[in-house]
Each structure stands twice: as structure tokens, then as C-alpha cells.
Write a protein that holds these residues in place. Structure first.
Motif, PDB file in Angstrom:
ATOM      1  N   LEU A   1      51.804  44.106  24.110  1.00  0.00           N
ATOM      2  CA  LEU A   1      52.821  44.154  23.227  1.00  0.00           C
ATOM      3  C   LEU A   1      53.500  42.556  23.319  1.00  0.00           C
ATOM      4  O   LEU A   1      54.774  42.615  22.975  1.00  0.00           O
TER       5      LEU A   1
ATOM      6  N   TYR B   1      55.173  38.671  19.103  1.00  0.00           N
ATOM      7  CA  TYR B   1      56.291  39.555  18.536  1.00  0.00           C
ATOM      8  C   TYR B   1      57.665  38.990  18.890  1.00  0.00           C
ATOM      9  O   TYR B   1      57.826  38.592  19.800  1.00  0.00           O
TER      10      TYR B   1
ATOM     11  N   ARG C   1      58.626  44.462  19.067  1.00  0.00           N
ATOM     12  CA  ARG C   1      58.121  44.793  20.489  1.00  0.00           C
ATOM     13  C   ARG C   1      58.543  46.102  20.812  1.00  0.00           C
ATOM     14  O   ARG C   1      58.244  47.020  21.343  1.00  0.00           O
TER      15      ARG C   1
END
Length: 411
Positions: free
Chosen positions: A32, A63, A68
Motif C-alpha cells: 500500500l 499514496y 493509504r
């Protein structure tokens, strides 16, 4: 007037192209951390078989904390909401489109020069173990996987056809839908002179075994277990969000590994399963980290010791999988590491220490493939193969009953 240009027309035009194919691969992994976008040039021979894969450009879009957290909530049963799922599915598509447009700008070309985008999407749940599902005539064993990101949005924003949903066909054919990158690893890193393992360390670790002097059918691969996932979570909790990962392994380097705890963690059922096998955040996510920290606290481990032990756990899970499932059958000379873990020298050192003498640990970067670009490149190649009407899975790797053409096309 509505266009009559069909998917068949697009595919025939793609296959008929005489010059090299210029394809963009998009990958956002289980860590992520962001979106990797690559532009590759795929050169084919007179039989339309891949002759060369050239990385033209790589762009990384990290991100933000806000996106996230939105995605992370969807990876947990206690926080996932259906309305969030819908908005994130479409919202992430805007990120993918922006990554594509930024990549094109960085490469100094135009969207018209790109033949296709091959989009993996963001995995939020991977369920390779079948569960009974109500069927018309009784329970049906069902497994599945979910990657978010609307191909229609990416197509609309960029003007480029998109190949997506690359894992479902393999699962429909009885496979686990993972790992898929080994298909490309063979073409990029296979050697007639030595056996190699390509070890990706993203959120999850996965290994591609490339024995020397074998064809594509001899490739062997599986998920080794947690990659950076547990380490990252321990660092984020311990620093109250100041750090989301251990920078260059500097925290773990200061700690002492609790080997007894590593041994205990290695009793997890996943490590006993024989390949083909795959896993994800639903197994080694928030709850696993919570249990790990409870065990670390009960043993009086400091923050640095906890990070060192989590790092050693990843190293042990990787090397133990080699000892159990690879080295008894194949001679291996090198382990080529890629993904975020390749940037952690403490982790690489621990892997080297736990391997038998004579096996060298290095990175894919030393072979011309940047550590963060390998998976995006792999999906670009898979999308190309799909458009050529050729299978992109390896049944010996995923457990599928047969080779299948992967993905769907959005014009």
C-alpha cells in the motif's frame, strides 16, 4: 454517432502490428505504498513470439496517508464498508490514470503512441482457500480474489485501451490466481548456466524458481509468506506513524533478534503447506501484527528488538521455504531480490546469513531491472500475451488445471 470499433477489431490490429509494441504496466502492491507505472517496448520475432523486453521508463506515484488509510480499512474485516469499497474502486482509478499520464510525459511520448495499458489493480482481499457457497444443487467450493480499480475510468482519462482483471481466469481454471509474475521472470532472468530464485519482497514475499537449462514449464513459484508487511506495521506503530517502514533497515540493525520467537512464528500453518500456495494481508495483516507485538512485549523486547525480530521472521520464512521446497530438488546459485525489501540491507544480510554457503544474494537492479519495476513489467507482458491470444499463467505455479488467456479488455 456511436463507434462500431469492436474488441475484435482492436485485438486484430494489435496482433497485426509489425513494429514493436509499446505497453504500459500498472502495479500497486500489498504494501500500500503507491503505484508503479512502467512503459515497456516488447519486440517480437517473425512468429510473433517475444524476442526482447525493454524497460523504456518507470514512474512511481506514492499514496498519500489519506488514500493509504482508505485502502487499508478495506483489507480488514472489522473496518471494511461496502460504500467505501465502491468509492475506492473508482477513486483509485484516478490515481492509476494520473500515473499513466505522468509516465507518458516523463517518457516524452504521447498517448497515441501507446498500444495498451495492463492494469493489475489494488488487491484488498485474496481468498485462495475454497469455502462452501450455496449453489442450485447444494454447496459449491468457491475461492476468489478482489483487485480494485475501474478499467473504464482509466480508459476514459487516458484514451488508451486497458487490459485488467488478470487473476480471475486462472482462478476460474482452478488456480490460486497467484503468483503470476513468474511468467515474465523466466524471460527476464532465466539462465542456461545457473539456477536462480527471483525473490519479490513487497507486502507479501513470493519466490520464482528458475532452474538452469529448463523451459517455461519447469518454472516453480509460490508465496513465501509475509514480506515487508509485518515489519512495516511494527515500525509504524512503534514510531506513532512517523515512519511507515524501516529506512534501509536502520532500526532492525540496532536490535537483537529473539530467535525463540522466530521459531514460534514459523509454526504458522501457512509454512507447512506445500506449493502451489499464495497468501496476503488477510492472513499477515493487522491481527497478525497485533499478536506478534503481544508476544514481543511478553518477552520484554524493545522497539528495536521487535523490528529486528520481525525482519528475521521474514528472512527465515523466505530461506526456510527454499530449504523445504526448492533446494532438495534444484541447484541454486543466486537469489535476486526485488520489491521494497531490496532496499533493506539488514534484511538482505539476514537472508544471506540463513542460506547455505555458495548461494549469493543480490538484486534484480544489478541485472538491469529496477527493484520497484519488476512486477509492473510482468503485468505489461501478461497483458501483451493476452492481446496476442496466448496464455499468461503457468499451471505448475498457480495450480490451475490448464493454461488460460488472462484478463478482459476495455476499449
Amino acid at each position: 454517432m456511436q463507434s462500431t470499433y469492436t474488441e475484435k477489431d482492436f485485438i486484430l490490429a494489435y496482433r497485426a502490428k509489425q513494429s514493436d509494441h509499446r505497453v504500459i504496466g500498472l502495479m500497486s502492491g500489498t504494501s500500500l505504498d503507491g503505484v508503479d507505472a512502467v512503459l515497456v517496448n516488447i519486440k517480437t520475432d517473425i512468429h510473433a513470439e517475444i524476442e526482447n523486453i525493454q524497460l523504456v521508463e518507470h514512474y512511481y506515484l506514492p499514496y498519500t496517508d489519506a488514500i493509504r488509510e482508505k485502502v487499508a480499512k478495506l483489507c480488514r474485516l472489522d473496518s471494511a464498508r461496502i460504500d467505501d469499497l465502491v468509492y475506492v474502486h473508482f477513486g483509485l482509478s484516478e490515481w492509476y490514470a494520473q500515473a499513466v499520464l505522468s509516465l507518458i510525459k516523463k517518457a516524452g511520448c504521447s498517448a497515441e503512441e501507446i498500444d495498451a495499458i495492463c492494469m493489475h489493480g489494488q488487491t484488498v482481499w485474496h481468498a485462495p482457500i475454497p469455502q462452501d457457497f450455496p449453489g442450485p444443487s447444494g454447496p459449491i467450493p468457491v475461492k476468489g480474489t478482489l483487485q480494485l480499480g475501474s478499467s473504464a475510468v482509466v480508459r476514459e482519462r487516458t484514451g488508451i485501451p486497458v487490459v485488467s482483471d488478470l487473476r480471475s481466469a486462472d482462478m476460474a481454471a482452478g488456480g490460486e490466481g497467484a503468483p503470476l509474475a513468474p511468467f515474465t521472470d523466466f524471460q527476464l532472468f532465466g539462465s542456461p548456466n545457473e539456477g536462480r530464485i527471483i525473490q519479490n519482497i513487497g507486502g507479501i514475499g513470493n519466490a520464482t524458481v528458475l532452474p538452469m537449462r529448463v523451459g517455461k514449464a519447469g518454472v516453480f513459484a509460490f508465496d513465501t509468506g509475509p514480506g515487508n508487511m509485518v515489519m512495516d506495521a511494527v515500525v509504524e506503530i512503534g514510531t506513532k506513524g512517523i515512519h511507515r517502514y524501516d529506512p534501509e533497515g536502520s532500526i532492525a540493525e540496532k536490535g537483537t533478534v529473539a530467535e525463540e520467537l522466530v521459531t514460534l512464528l514459523m509454526q504458522d500453518a501457512y509454512f507447512q503447506r506445500t506449493p502451489p500456495k499464495s497468501t496476503g494481508r488477510e492472513v499477515y495483516g493487522k491481527n497478525f501484527t497485533k499478536d506478534f507485538l503481544t508476544l514481543a512485549s511478553s518477552r520484554g523486547l524493545s522497539f528495536e528488538d521487535s523490528v529486528a525480530t520481525a525482519t528475521a521472521f521474514t528472512a527465515e520464512s523466505i530461506t526456510r521455504s527454499y530449504k523445504d521446497f526448492v533446494l532438495p530438488h534444484f541447484s541454486i546459485a543466486k537469489v535476486l531480490v526485488c520489491g521494497g525489501g531490496a532496499l533493506n540491507p539488514t534484511l538482505l544480510h539476514m537472508i544471506q546469513q540463513r542460506l547455505p554457503e555458495g548461494i549469493e544474494v543480490t538484486t534484480t537492479n544489478s541485472y538491469g531491472v529496477p527493484d520497484q519495476a519488476r512486477e509492473a513489467m510482468a503485468f505489461a507482458v501478461m497483458g501483451h500475451e493476452s492481446l496476442m491470444g496466448r496464455p499468461g499463467n503457468l499451471p505448475a505455479v498457480t495450480g490451475a488445471k490448464r493454461p488460460v488467456v488472462l484478463g478482459v479488455v476495455t476499449l
